[in-house]
Each structure stands twice: as structure tokens, then as C-alpha cells.
Design an enzyme around this catalytic site. Structure first.
Site, PDB file in Angstrom:
ATOM      1  N   CYS A 198       0.818  -1.222   0.000  1.00  0.00           N
ATOM      2  CA  CYS A 198       0.000   0.000   0.000  1.00  0.00           C
ATOM      3  C   CYS A 198       0.847   1.265   0.000  1.00  0.00           C
ATOM      4  CB  CYS A 198      -0.902   0.049   1.232  1.00  0.00           C
ATOM      5  SG  CYS A 198      -1.343  -1.518   1.940  1.00  0.00           S
TER       6      CYS A 198
ATOM      7  N   ASP B 183      -5.550   2.025   4.727  1.00  0.00           N
ATOM      8  CA  ASP B 183      -6.826   2.380   5.337  1.00  0.00           C
ATOM      9  C   ASP B 183      -6.836   3.624   6.222  1.00  0.00           C
ATOM     10  OD1 ASP B 183      -7.372   0.064   4.075  1.00  0.00           O
ATOM     11  OD2 ASP B 183      -8.065  -1.035   5.809  1.00  0.00           O
TER      12      ASP B 183
ATOM     13  N   SER C  18     -13.515  -5.026   8.511  1.00  0.00           N
ATOM     14  CA  SER C  18     -12.743  -4.583   7.365  1.00  0.00           C
ATOM     15  C   SER C  18     -13.684  -4.197   6.244  1.00  0.00           C
ATOM     16  CB  SER C  18     -11.833  -5.727   6.898  1.00  0.00           C
ATOM     17  OG  SER C  18     -11.346  -5.469   5.609  1.00  0.00           O
TER      18      SER C  18
END
Length: 589
Positions: free
Chosen positions: A60, A134, A491
Site C-alpha cells: 500500500c 486504510d 474490514s
């Protein structure tokens, strides 16, 4: 965007960096800047923080460093002096399913705090923030709103979808189709159930994540990336291109130029982030079947500006928004497909057409939402993006619930679900580990409502996500045959009848703390209700018998600090009084 001129001159008499660069008394400060090779011209230009969440924890974040260099080129071309710095990231795909997940939501606050402290300490005038995983996205946007400097957000981009070869080892339903990390968590459930071999699991884990970038479905990272565009802090379509695409560098450079234009025009983060722009963002979460975490992060961003926009407000918008973008985990497609279908601008154009968007909100382009969308030619492709008048469902892919089990609300993702009502007896677990062990050993029954408590912001501490447990249930083919409720989180990759954010949480004596095995729990996502079939008198009796919150191991350090300062889930699980209590604005000091 028009090419900026290097001859642009800024008046620094009202900019924070004057405290570092201007006047004879700042000679010691300037000596440090000269030591880093800055010229006299660069020192007296506006100083722009270029903040990244780069690290080597996960794919990420790995491309953020490269993209930051492009941002700096854009700032320099527009007569600014970029100053790059980094902050932390806790990556949920690595932290999931063990003690590490306690750090995830806490990291959002740490990111906002450390960006604020760096900006304050060095008196930077504007901010370009790059984030990949996130919690780093809302954390960076929270810092922008808290500081209220001219700000532009840029997403690091999504991962490319994986693809496993067909063959004897890989089951047909996994072979020759797009894979995401969600499939890996569900593959673990299949493996535990004896329907996936060691060899197949080995092949899948090597194929599922083939590049840099954040998880490819409409999980939390891509949801909040869409939010960054919808709320106006990111350039149109900048969230769409996958991380490996070189075009991301062009968006990054343009973002550096854009922040200098905002500085010149005096447009700050709170001019962009308003009640109306938050409503726009909630619409985009709902219509794309986004992560339930949107219901946590939007109130937290609002809080930084002193705007009341809690879970109930978010869920009211979710309820009245059609769901018309077919993305994983409830749908078929990934972020790359959305980008190729026209991206967030096409989605927003459909919402505007239906009167569901505030078109007059200003954005980081210096133009309004409506002006930006007027430049977009594309429309729905009917595959990834459906016409809004022919949606997948008339209600958003994420909905709110309320009732005697969750007086402060709860949230569930219904995108792709056929069954949105459930009633059954409770099977209560005091923590996620207990629940996961029971699921792994099949120590539960079809028709039950699994209750996982003591996982809220205070009680966890840290409000862990439950993807390992929910994915195991899906992998066992039980995702639609049981329900799961928790005061923790899920999630963005979670699917099935999974209700999170139940408030008040168990640690403060919420009704979820009083539930016992066998109590009948009724959930109706269409009506927006969640109830335990107990009388008010029985709940009152149990409250008197309640022995208080479970004692945790976390009596010092960051998790302790978070537990004693964090507020209610419905308000975004924030840790300070926010913009409403503010006595000064950083940008005006």
C-alpha cells in the site's frame, strides 16, 4: 490545469513560515535551511509540507516515496519550496487477525497528530498529503482540516488484481479471475474446512497481490480515496489510477501545483470540507458499496472542523442513496475497473444528475464540484457503473441500524446481500480470539447470532477489525447462515451479515455487555433496526448485576493513552475536543 509561473511572488507577512524565514532574528533558522542546500529564493518562498505515509510494511505504501518526488516538482514549478516528511502507517492487511490490529485505528490519530506537530514545529504554509492504507487516508485528511492550511490530498493508488493459473491444485472458483487479499482471507477458511489444499493455498498467496498499491476492492482504502475526491480535497480522478501506473506521477505533480494555487487564492481546508461536502462524501460511500469504516472516518473528519456529523447523520444519507457501482466485496469489480470506467467523476456526475449532490461545494481545483463535473464527458458503462435510475438497489450499500441493542447506532454493509433480515439466538464471545477459535473448530450453529464484545475503542482497546473471523465464516460457506455483531469494526473487505460499531460499547456498559447466550437478537437492515428480545426491566436488572468492564493488559503506552481519551464510536472515536473547542487556528498564527 494552467501552467503556473515561477515568477509568482507571495506575501509572507501572513503566512506561518514567516516565523522561520523572515527578519534578522531568524538568521539561525535560515542557517539550517542553507545547510540543506536551499537558495535564498527558496527560503523566502512559501514552505509546503509534503507528507507521506511511506514505509516498507506493505505494498500500500511502497510507491508513496516516488510519488512524493513528483509532488515536489509541482510545488517547485509553482513558486513554492517543498519540504518532505514522513509519518507512520499501520497496514491492516498485515495487522489483521492478531494483536497488531489494536494499533490500526489508533494509528489514524497518531498520523493526524504527527502531521500536525511537524507542520506546527516547522511553520509550513500548506500541505500535500500522500497516503496508501486504510487509516492513513482519514488521518491525513483530519490533519489538513485541523491545521486549516491550503491542502491537497493524493492517494497512492490501488494494487493491480491478481490472477492464479488454472490447474489441478487451484479450484475452479479461484482460477482465472481477479483476486484480492479478501480472497486470501476467505481461502484460509476454505483451507480450515478441508476444501482447499496446502498446494492451492501456496499458489494463491503468491498470485493474489502482484504489485504495489492498496487493496483492490472497495475496501476502506479505496472507499476513503473516493471520499477524498468527493469531499473536494483531491483532484478529480486522482484516486483512480493503480499505484504502478506512471500516470500517478502526473496527478502528483498536478497536486503540487494545485496547492500553490490554493495558497494564492486563500482557499483553505475548511473552505472545502463543509457539512455539504461531507454529505457528498457519504453519498459516494453509499453508492459504491463502500466500507462501513466510512461511518467512522467521516464524523472524525467533521469533528476536526467543528461540524456535527455523526454516525446517524451519515447513515441517514446512506439510506437515501441508490447503490449503483458494482465493486468487490459485494460486487464483481476492483478499483482498476472503476478507473477504466471513468472513475469517481462519472459516479459523482450520476449523483449530481439525480439531485443527490451539492454541486456548489468548492474543491482543491479552485472550482466547484459542478464546474469540475461539467468537464467530464463520460457516462455509466452499465457494467461497473450502472445508470443511477437503474441501480443495483435503491438503498445504499451500507446502512445504519438502531434499537435497544445499539441505542447509539450500528452499521452493516448490505451490498451484494440477498438476505437483509436475520433473527436467532446469541452465542456470546468476550473477544475476537475466542470467536475465531470457535469458528475454526466449527463450534457454532447455523442460525445463530455471534456476538463479539469488548472490542470497542476503549474496551479493545483499539476497536479491532474482524476480517479473519468473517472471512473464515465465508470460506466455510456460512457467511449468510449466521450473523455477527460487535462493538468492534469490520474490514472494508468483509461480506456477510456482519454488524459493527454497536454503541455504546461493552466497556462503558452498553447493552451489548448485557447479552447472554440464547438471547434472541433480531436484525432488519431494511427497517434499520437491531434489537435483543428483552424487556426494559430485564435489561435494567442485568445492568445492576454487571460487574464492570473487562480488565485489559494495556495499562501503559499508546493503547492506554488512546483508551482513556477516546470518545464514542458514533462521533468517530476521536480523542480531543475538535474544532468546536478551538481557540486559535494554526494557519493564522
Amino acid at each position: 490545469m494552467d501552467s503556473p509561473s515561477r515568477s509568482r511572488v507571495f506575501d509572507k507577512t501572513r503566512l506561518p513560515s514567516r516565523h522561520v524565514t523572515e527578519g534578522p532574528e531568524r538568521a539561525p533558522h535560515r542557517s539550517y535551511l542553507y545547510a540543506m542546500g536551499l537558495s535564498d529564493t527558496e527560503i523566502h518562498q512559501p514552505l509546503v509540507g509534503v507528507a507521506t505515509c511511506w514505509n516498507e510494511a506493505a505494498p500500500c505504501n511502497i510507491a508513496l516515496n516516488r510519488q512524493a518526488q513528483a509532488v515536489k516538482l509541482g510545488v517547485k514549478a509553482a513558486a513554492g519550496t517543498p519540504r518532505e516528511f514522513t509519518t507512520i502507517t499501520v497496514t491492516d492487511g498485515i495487522a489483521m487477525g492478531h494483536e497488531g490490529m489494536r494499533s490500526s485505528l489508533v494509528s489514524r490519530e497518531a498520523i493526524a497528530d504527527t502531521v500536525e506537530l511537524t507542520m506546527r514545529g516547522h511553520c509550513y504554509d500548506a500541505l500535500v498529503g500522500l497516503a496508501g492504507c486504510d487509516k492513513s487516508l482519514p488521518g491525513m485528511m483530519m490533519a489538513m482540516v485541523r491545521l486549516n492550511v491550503p491542502s491537497v490530498f493524493i492517494y497512492g493508488g490501488s494494487i493491480l488484481p491478481g490472477r492464479a493459473p488454472g490447474g489441478a491444485d487451484v479450484p475452479e472458483d479461484f482460477a482465472n479471475r481477479d483476486l484480492t487479499v479478501q480472497d486470501m482471507f476467505e481461502a484460509v477458511g476454505r483451507h480450515q474446512g478441508g476444501t482447499l489444499s496446502d498446494a492451492a493455498l501456496d499458489i494463491l498467496e503468491r498470485a493474489a497481490c502482484p504489485s504495489a498499491g492498496a487493496c483492490g476492492g472497495q475496501f476502506t482504502a479505496n472507499t476513503m480515496a473516493c471520499v477524498s475526491e468527493a469531499i473536494g480535497l483531491a483532484l478529480p480522478n486522482s484516486s483512480g489510477a493503480p499505484a504502478p501506473y506512471e500516470s500517478r506521477d502526473q496527478y502528483s505533480e498536478a497536486s503540487g501545483q494545485a496547492v500553490m494555487n490554493l495558497l494564492e487564492k486563500g482557499i483553505r481546508a475548511r473552505d472545502i470540507v463543509t457539512r455539504e461536502s461531507l454529505e457528498n462524501a457519504a453519498r459516494v460511500v453509499a453508492c459504491t458499496g463502500g466500507s462501513t469504516n466510512g461511518g467512522l472516518h467521516l464524523p472524525a473528519i467533521a469533528h476536526e472542523a467543528g461540524i456535527k456529523f455523526d454516525l446517524e447523520d451519515v447513515c441517514e444519507i446512506f439510506r437515501s442513496t441508490p447503490y449503483f457501482v458494482d465493486l468487490k466485496p459485494g460486487g464483481k469489480y476492483v478499483a482498476k475497473d472503476l478507473y477504466e470506467a471513468g472513475g469517481v467523476p462519472v459516479v459523482m456526475k450520476e449523483l449530481l444528475k439525480a439531485g443527490l449532490l451539492h454541486g456548489d461545494c468548492i474543491t482543491c481545483t479552485g472550482k466547484t464540484i459542478a464546474e469540475n463535473l461539467a468537464e467530464i464527458d463520460g457516462g455509466p458503462d452499465g457494467r461497473v457503473i450502472y445508470p443511477i435510475e437503474k441501480p443495483l438497489s435503491t438503498t445504499g450499500g451500507v446502512v445504519g441500524l438502531k434499537g435497544n441493542l445499539a441505542p447509539e447506532g450500528a452499521i452493516v454493509k448490505i451490498a451484494g446481500m440477498k438476505k437483509i433480515k436475520f433473527e436467532g439466538p446469541a452465542r456470546v464471545f468476550e473477544c475476537e480470539e475466542d470467536a475465531f477459535e470457535a469458528v475454526k473448530k466449527r463450534q457454532y450453529k447455523e442460525g445463530e447470532v455471534l456476538v463479539i464484545r469488548n472490542e470497542g475503542p476503549k474496551g479493545g482497546p483499539g476497536m479491532r477489525e474482524m476480517l479473519a473471523t468473517t472471512a473464515a465464516l465465508s470460506g466455510q460457506g456460512m457467511g449468510s447462515k449466521v450473523a455477527l455483531i460487535t462493538d468492534g469494526r469490520f474490514s472494508g473487505a468483509t461480506r456477510g451479515f456482519c454488524i459493527g460499531h454497536v454503541g455504546p460499547e461493552a466497556a462503558v456498559g452498553g447493552p451489548i455487555a448485557l447479552v447472554r447466550d440464547g438471547d434472541i437478537i433480531s436484525i432488519d437492515a431494511k427497517k434499520g433496526t437491531i434489537k435483543v428480545k428483552l424487556t426494559a426491566a430485564e435489561l435494567k436488572k442485568r445492568r445492576k448485576e454487571w460487574k464492570g468492564p473487562r480488565e485489559t493488559l494495556y495499562a501503559s503506552g499508546a493503547l492506554w493513552k488512546y483508551a482513556v481519551t477516546v470518545g464514542s464510536t458514533k462521533d468517530g472515536a476521536v480523542t480531543h475536543p475538535g474544532g468546536a473547542a478551538e481557540r486559535h487556528c494554526y494557519a493564522d498564527l
